[in-house]
Design a protein around this motif. Structure first.
Motif, short mmCIF file in Angstrom:
data_model
loop_
_atom_site.label_atom_id
_atom_site.label_comp_id
_atom_site.label_asym_id
_atom_site.label_seq_id
_atom_site.Cartn_x
_atom_site.Cartn_y
_atom_site.Cartn_z
N LEU A 85 -1.74 8.74 3.88
CA LEU A 85 -2.79 9.74 3.65
C LEU A 85 -2.20 11.05 3.15
N ALA A 86 -1.05 11.43 3.71
CA ALA A 86 -0.43 12.72 3.34
C ALA A 86 -0.03 12.74 1.87
N LEU A 87 0.39 11.59 1.34
CA LEU A 87 0.81 11.54 -0.07
C LEU A 87 -0.33 11.98 -0.99
N PHE A 88 -1.54 11.57 -0.65
CA PHE A 88 -2.70 11.95 -1.47
C PHE A 88 -3.15 13.38 -1.14
N GLY A 89 -3.11 13.70 0.15
CA GLY A 89 -3.54 15.04 0.57
C GLY A 89 -2.71 16.13 -0.10
N GLU A 90 -1.40 15.90 -0.19
CA GLU A 90 -0.51 16.90 -0.80
C GLU A 90 -0.87 17.16 -2.25
N ARG A 91 -1.47 16.20 -2.90
CA ARG A 91 -1.82 16.35 -4.32
C ARG A 91 -3.30 16.70 -4.51
N GLY A 92 -4.00 16.94 -3.42
CA GLY A 92 -5.41 17.29 -3.51
C GLY A 92 -6.30 16.13 -3.92
N ILE A 93 -5.83 14.90 -3.68
CA ILE A 93 -6.63 13.72 -4.01
C ILE A 93 -7.45 13.34 -2.78
N ARG A 94 -8.76 13.33 -2.95
CA ARG A 94 -9.64 13.05 -1.83
C ARG A 94 -9.48 11.60 -1.35
N CYS A 95 -9.47 11.41 -0.05
CA CYS A 95 -9.47 10.06 0.53
C CYS A 95 -10.73 9.91 1.37
N ARG A 96 -11.38 8.77 1.28
CA ARG A 96 -12.52 8.51 2.16
C ARG A 96 -12.51 7.04 2.57
N LEU A 97 -13.29 6.77 3.59
CA LEU A 97 -13.38 5.42 4.16
C LEU A 97 -14.74 4.83 3.86
N VAL A 98 -14.77 3.54 3.57
CA VAL A 98 -16.06 2.84 3.59
C VAL A 98 -15.92 1.68 4.57
N VAL A 107 0.84 -1.20 0.00
CA VAL A 107 0.00 0.00 0.00
C VAL A 107 0.87 1.25 0.00
N ARG A 108 1.89 1.27 0.87
CA ARG A 108 2.76 2.46 0.94
C ARG A 108 3.45 2.72 -0.40
N SER A 109 4.02 1.67 -1.00
CA SER A 109 4.72 1.87 -2.29
C SER A 109 3.73 2.27 -3.38
N LEU A 110 2.55 1.64 -3.37
CA LEU A 110 1.57 1.98 -4.40
C LEU A 110 1.09 3.42 -4.24
N ALA A 111 0.90 3.86 -3.01
CA ALA A 111 0.46 5.25 -2.78
C ALA A 111 1.47 6.23 -3.35
N ILE A 167 -5.19 4.05 9.14
CA ILE A 167 -4.46 4.26 7.89
C ILE A 167 -3.22 5.09 8.22
N PRO A 168 -2.03 4.64 7.79
CA PRO A 168 -0.83 5.40 8.14
C PRO A 168 -0.92 6.85 7.68
N ARG A 169 -0.48 7.76 8.54
CA ARG A 169 -0.57 9.18 8.21
C ARG A 169 0.27 9.53 6.99
N ASP A 170 1.43 8.87 6.86
CA ASP A 170 2.28 9.22 5.71
C ASP A 170 1.61 8.83 4.39
#
Ligand code: CP
Length: 336
Positions: free
Chosen positions: A222-235, A192-196, A217-220
């Motif tokens: 989540l931050a990879l997507f947040g920095e690029r403005g990619i929305r993350c959500r949970l189901v 997951v980390r490498s794919l993110a 979910i590891p903060r690092d």
């Protein structure tokens, strides 16, 4: 974000970041982290993999070279996939079936991973290593004369798997731009980390995590997507991902074998909750067109009865992995 209950301890903070930071000049000589792969590299690797898939094989940079496969942890796809890629490139694989059985890289006899790398890099043109320890590949790179390729280091990273995953996602979806991509399984895993790290370049519309309530979910990540403005959500139920996402990259919910056995505080959930398993009935119920990927091995998170459905891409992902590993090896053997 759900907190871990007391009976399922959080893995140590060291597993949530890179313990060993490769020096800048080492970053491109070795493949230790997907962090060293930029968006142009991803495109180049995918293009090269396509040429290998189309029938290109021996290359001037790889033919006649020697690749050491050092697997201190079990592996089917990565180990056999690299071996198949080495053979197709006209190179030679060396190594043993089980490094942990023969290696003296342990506390009892005192030989270190650094010494192991110094020795093996004098017999080979590249080293592919898998190890239960976070940072093991980086430790070997510090003393290796030849490129070291990280084939999975504990909870940290698995960068060649991430390249395979992106290659397969692009193959299934055409482009990931504006797509909704779900990440199933334990979100703390190395795949997951490498794919993110690579997914952030693909401009998906959103990333949908499907962890059971007891996994953070590891903060690092989540931050990879947040920095690029990619929305993350949970189901909270995989059926939502089946109904709403273009693709699901599944992973095991039980990763008790990924890290260091001794001293690990990981508590296995043993089995996937019913709410998180993918079955043909769930796919049919929501009319899911989501493509299903998985770095594998799977446990019980995807019912084998899904294998013949048009959604199932995970064995095609395995087929594609050989060509991506040829692309990776060819790049690193060409400079060694
Ligand atoms: N995906 C993956 O790393 O599989 P193996 O453990 O079989 O190499």
């Amino acid at each position: 974000m759900a907190l871990l209950p007391a009976n399922i301890p959080r893995i140590g903070p060291a597993a949530q970041r890179h313990v060993v930071s490769p020096e800048r000049d080492q970053a491109k000589f070795h493949l230790l982290s997907a962090e060293a792969i930029d968006s142009n590299d991803v495109d180049d690797y995918c293009r090269a993999a396509e040429t290998f898939e189309a029938g290109r094989s021996r290359t001037a940079g790889s033919a006649g070279k020697t690749v050491a496969l050092l697997f201190f942890q079990p592996s089917t796809r990565t180990r056999i996939g690299f071996e198949a890629a080495v053979a197709a490139l006209g190179a030679t694989a060396i190594g043993v079936d089980d490094m942990s059985a023969v290696s003296r890289s342990n506390a009892r006899s005192g030989e270190t991973l650094e010494d192991c790398a110094a020795v093996v890099s004098r017999f080979s043109d590249a080293i592919v290593v898998r190890h239960h320890e976070i940072g093991a590949a980086a430790r070997m790179a510090a003393k290796s004369l030849k490129p070291v390729i990280n084939a999975g280091d504990g909870w940290n990273e698995h960068p060649t798997q991430a390249l395979v995953d992106i290659f397969a996602l692009r193959r299934g979806l055409g482009s990931l731009r504006d797509k909704s991509i779900a990440l199933g399984g334990d979100p703390r895993g190395r795949t997951v980390r490498s794919l993110a790290l690579l997914l952030r370049y693909e401009a998906p519309r959103e990333i949908v995590f499907c962890p059971p309530s007891y996994y953070d979910i590891p903060r690092d990540v989540l931050a990879l997507f947040g920095e690029r403005g990619i929305r993350c959500r949970l189901v909270t139920d995989i059926s939502h991902a089946l109904a709403e996402c273009d693709a699901i990259m599944m992973a095991p919910y039980d990763m008790s074998d990924i890290g260091e056995a001794a001293g690990s505080d990981y508590v296995s959930p043993k089995s996937t909750p019913d709410s998180h398993t993918i079955t043909p009935e769930k796919i049919e119920r929501v009319g899911s067109k989501a493509l299903l990927f998985h770095p594998m091995p799977r446990h019980d998170e995807i019912d084998p009865a899904c294998d013949d459905l048009p959604n199932a891409m995970y064995f095609e992902q395995v087929r594609l992995s050989k060509f991506m590993r040829m692309a990776v090896l060819d790049r690193f053997l060409s400079v060694s």
